[in-house]
Design a protein around this motif. Structure first.
Motif, mmCIF file in Angstrom:
data_model
loop_
_atom_site.group_PDB
_atom_site.id
_atom_site.type_symbol
_atom_site.label_atom_id
_atom_site.label_comp_id
_atom_site.label_asym_id
_atom_site.label_seq_id
_atom_site.Cartn_x
_atom_site.Cartn_y
_atom_site.Cartn_z
ATOM 1 N N ILE A 1 5.271 -18.550 -27.114
ATOM 2 C CA ILE A 1 5.570 -17.140 -27.362
ATOM 3 C C ILE A 1 6.989 -16.812 -26.902
ATOM 4 N N GLU A 2 7.766 -16.183 -27.788
ATOM 5 C CA GLU A 2 9.154 -15.801 -27.484
ATOM 6 C C GLU A 2 9.209 -14.902 -26.250
ATOM 7 N N SER A 3 10.161 -15.074 -25.374
ATOM 8 C CA SER A 3 11.119 -16.172 -25.428
ATOM 9 C C SER A 3 10.837 -17.247 -24.376
ATOM 10 N N ARG A 4 10.320 -16.836 -23.241
ATOM 11 C CA ARG A 4 10.147 -17.836 -22.180
ATOM 12 C C ARG A 4 9.051 -18.838 -22.530
ATOM 13 N N GLY A 5 8.114 -18.428 -23.373
ATOM 14 C CA GLY A 5 7.063 -19.351 -23.811
ATOM 15 C C GLY A 5 7.598 -20.462 -24.698
ATOM 16 N N ARG B 1 7.017 -15.182 -32.622
ATOM 17 C CA ARG B 1 8.237 -14.459 -32.300
ATOM 18 C C ARG B 1 8.061 -12.954 -32.273
ATOM 19 N N LYS B 2 9.005 -12.275 -31.607
ATOM 20 C CA LYS B 2 9.041 -10.816 -31.612
ATOM 21 C C LYS B 2 9.420 -10.351 -33.017
ATOM 22 N N LYS B 3 9.132 -9.081 -33.315
ATOM 23 C CA LYS B 3 9.244 -8.599 -34.702
ATOM 24 C C LYS B 3 10.648 -8.778 -35.310
ATOM 25 N N GLY C 1 0.461 -4.340 -26.217
ATOM 26 C CA GLY C 1 1.038 -3.639 -25.059
ATOM 27 C C GLY C 1 1.467 -4.622 -23.992
ATOM 28 N N LEU C 2 2.543 -4.303 -23.272
ATOM 29 C CA LEU C 2 3.098 -5.143 -22.200
ATOM 30 C C LEU C 2 2.987 -4.417 -20.859
ATOM 31 N N GLU C 3 3.237 -5.163 -19.749
ATOM 32 C CA GLU C 3 3.306 -4.513 -18.432
ATOM 33 C C GLU C 3 4.386 -3.440 -18.457
ATOM 34 N N TYR C 4 5.456 -3.686 -19.237
ATOM 35 C CA TYR C 4 6.540 -2.711 -19.272
ATOM 36 C C TYR C 4 7.017 -2.435 -20.699
ATOM 37 N N GLY C 5 6.086 -2.046 -21.579
ATOM 38 C CA GLY C 5 6.476 -1.635 -22.923
ATOM 39 C C GLY C 5 5.460 -1.993 -23.994
ATOM 40 N N VAL D 1 0.874 -21.103 -25.537
ATOM 41 C CA VAL D 1 1.576 -21.282 -24.257
ATOM 42 C C VAL D 1 2.543 -20.134 -23.970
ATOM 43 N N ASP D 2 2.532 -19.705 -22.711
ATOM 44 C CA ASP D 2 3.522 -18.717 -22.266
ATOM 45 C C ASP D 2 3.854 -18.974 -20.796
ATOM 46 N N ASP D 3 4.867 -18.292 -20.296
ATOM 47 C CA ASP D 3 5.202 -18.506 -18.882
ATOM 48 C C ASP D 3 4.292 -17.709 -17.965
ATOM 49 N N VAL D 4 4.069 -16.436 -18.313
ATOM 50 C CA VAL D 4 3.362 -15.515 -17.404
ATOM 51 C C VAL D 4 2.192 -14.844 -18.121
ATOM 52 N N LEU D 5 1.060 -14.785 -17.450
ATOM 53 C CA LEU D 5 -0.038 -13.914 -17.866
ATOM 54 C C LEU D 5 0.002 -12.714 -16.940
ATOM 55 N N ALA D 6 0.311 -11.547 -17.483
ATOM 56 C CA ALA D 6 0.360 -10.324 -16.670
ATOM 57 C C ALA D 6 -0.832 -9.455 -17.068
ATOM 58 N N THR D 7 -0.630 -8.501 -17.976
ATOM 59 C CA THR D 7 -1.773 -7.686 -18.419
ATOM 60 C C THR D 7 -2.632 -8.429 -19.446
ATOM 61 N N GLY D 8 -2.104 -9.527 -19.959
ATOM 62 C CA GLY D 8 -2.860 -10.348 -20.897
ATOM 63 C C GLY D 8 -2.686 -9.970 -22.357
ATOM 64 N N GLY D 9 -1.961 -8.889 -22.625
ATOM 65 C CA GLY D 9 -1.816 -8.414 -24.008
ATOM 66 C C GLY D 9 -1.084 -9.393 -24.909
ATOM 67 N N THR D 10 -0.059 -10.035 -24.367
ATOM 68 C CA THR D 10 0.760 -10.936 -25.186
ATOM 69 C C THR D 10 -0.035 -12.170 -25.613
ATOM 70 N N LEU D 11 -0.687 -12.789 -24.646
ATOM 71 C CA LEU D 11 -1.418 -14.027 -24.954
ATOM 72 C C LEU D 11 -2.573 -13.742 -25.921
HETATM 73 O O1 LIG Z 1 0.506 -10.480 -20.064
HETATM 74 P P1 LIG Z 1 1.493 -9.467 -20.578
HETATM 75 O O2 LIG Z 1 1.417 -8.150 -19.852
HETATM 76 O O3 LIG Z 1 1.395 -9.281 -22.042
HETATM 77 O O4 LIG Z 1 2.948 -9.984 -20.224
HETATM 78 C C1 LIG Z 1 3.366 -11.317 -20.322
HETATM 79 C C2 LIG Z 1 4.547 -11.446 -21.210
HETATM 80 O O5 LIG Z 1 5.654 -10.692 -20.701
HETATM 81 C C3 LIG Z 1 6.809 -11.527 -20.676
HETATM 82 O O6 LIG Z 1 7.485 -11.530 -21.883
HETATM 83 P P2 LIG Z 1 8.550 -10.459 -22.355
HETATM 84 O O7 LIG Z 1 7.927 -9.618 -23.424
HETATM 85 O O8 LIG Z 1 9.111 -9.752 -21.157
HETATM 86 O O9 LIG Z 1 9.620 -11.332 -23.112
HETATM 87 P P3 LIG Z 1 10.631 -12.493 -22.723
HETATM 88 O O10 LIG Z 1 9.838 -13.776 -22.553
HETATM 89 O O11 LIG Z 1 11.495 -12.545 -23.930
HETATM 90 O O12 LIG Z 1 11.367 -12.119 -21.467
HETATM 91 C C4 LIG Z 1 6.250 -12.904 -20.437
HETATM 92 O O13 LIG Z 1 7.155 -13.913 -20.838
HETATM 93 C C5 LIG Z 1 4.999 -12.891 -21.270
HETATM 94 O O14 LIG Z 1 5.256 -13.229 -22.620
#
Ligand SMILES: O=P(O)(O)OC[C@H]1O[C@H](OP(=O)(O)OP(=O)(O)O)[C@H](O)[C@@H]1O
Ligand SMILES: Nc1ncnc2[nH]cnc12
Length: 172
Positions: free
Chosen positions: A56-60, A79-81, A94-98, A118-128
């Motif tokens: 998942i873009e970008s760190r993933g 990728r992002k839109k 939805g994201l932790e910050y947007g 694959v991604d770097d971080v699981l935060a709120t889980g919305g992205t994965l």
């Molecule tokens: O679990 P979530 O709350 O959905 O957040 C996790 C996502 O947030 C970050 O990405 P970000 O959108 O900041 O993009 P980046 O990798 O391009 O910095 C991170 O790399 C994850 O993809």
């Protein structure tokens, strides 16, 4: 996992006040640490016939591409839109910050292809979860999800609604 954890820097109040940002740059810059991280990410999946890794873009992209190489799988960017040429399928999330939108090529995966997300971080889980739904939408088979860091306080794990495993190297 302590060696990997020690290479992740906590940055308070970035990118917004109240967010404790996990900076993976020191981990990426450390040859031994990065290699160890990719091997550890690969371990649960080695015998599971993964055919494609969706990063998942970008760190993933960073972890996903290295993991694809290690698992001898293809790499498919989610990728992002507006970044991928048409035809694509997309989903809002939805994201932790947007709020954002993820897209994948409409023919990037074959029906039944075994996919690891694959991604770097699981935060709120919305992205994965959004990525999982996209892969589902293409008729591929999600073997599981893999992240380097799970932020326990943000309780994203229950949003992974697939029946398949979700592995995190570091629970923070
Ligand atoms: O679990 P979530 O709350 O959905 O957040 C996790 C996502 O947030 C970050 O990405 P970000 O959108 O900041 O993009 P980046 O990798 O391009 O910095 C991170 O790399 C994850 O993809
Ligand atoms: N706290 C955080 N640190 C790094 N990446 C993130 N993505 C979402 N929340 C994050």
């Amino acid at each position: 996992m302590q060696a990997i954890s020690d290479l992740i820097r906590d940055v308070p109040d970035f990118p917004r006040p109240g967010v404790l940002f996990k900076d993976i740059s020191p981990l990426l810059a450390d040859a031994d640490g990065f290699a160890l991280c990719i091997e550890a990410l690969a371990d649960p999946w080695r015998q599971l016939g993964v055919q494609a890794v969706c990063g998942i873009e970008s760190r993933g992209f960073i972890f996903g591409a290295a993991l694809a190489r290690t698992l001898h799988a293809g790499f498919v960017p989610v990728r992002k839109k507006g970044k991928l040429p048409p035809p694509v399928i997309g989903i809002d999330y939805g994201l932790e910050y947007g709020v954002d939108r993820l897209e994948v090529g409409a023919s990037a995966l074959r029906a039944g292809e075994r996919v690891l997300i694959v991604d770097d971080v699981l935060a709120t889980g919305g992205t994965l979860e959004a990525a999982r739904r996209l892969v589902d939408g293409l008729g591929a088979e999600v073997v599981g999800g893999s992240v380097v860091i799970e932020l326990a306080a943000l309780a994203g794990r229950p949003r992974w609604t697939g029946a398949t495993p979700l592995h995190a190297l570091i629970l923070s």
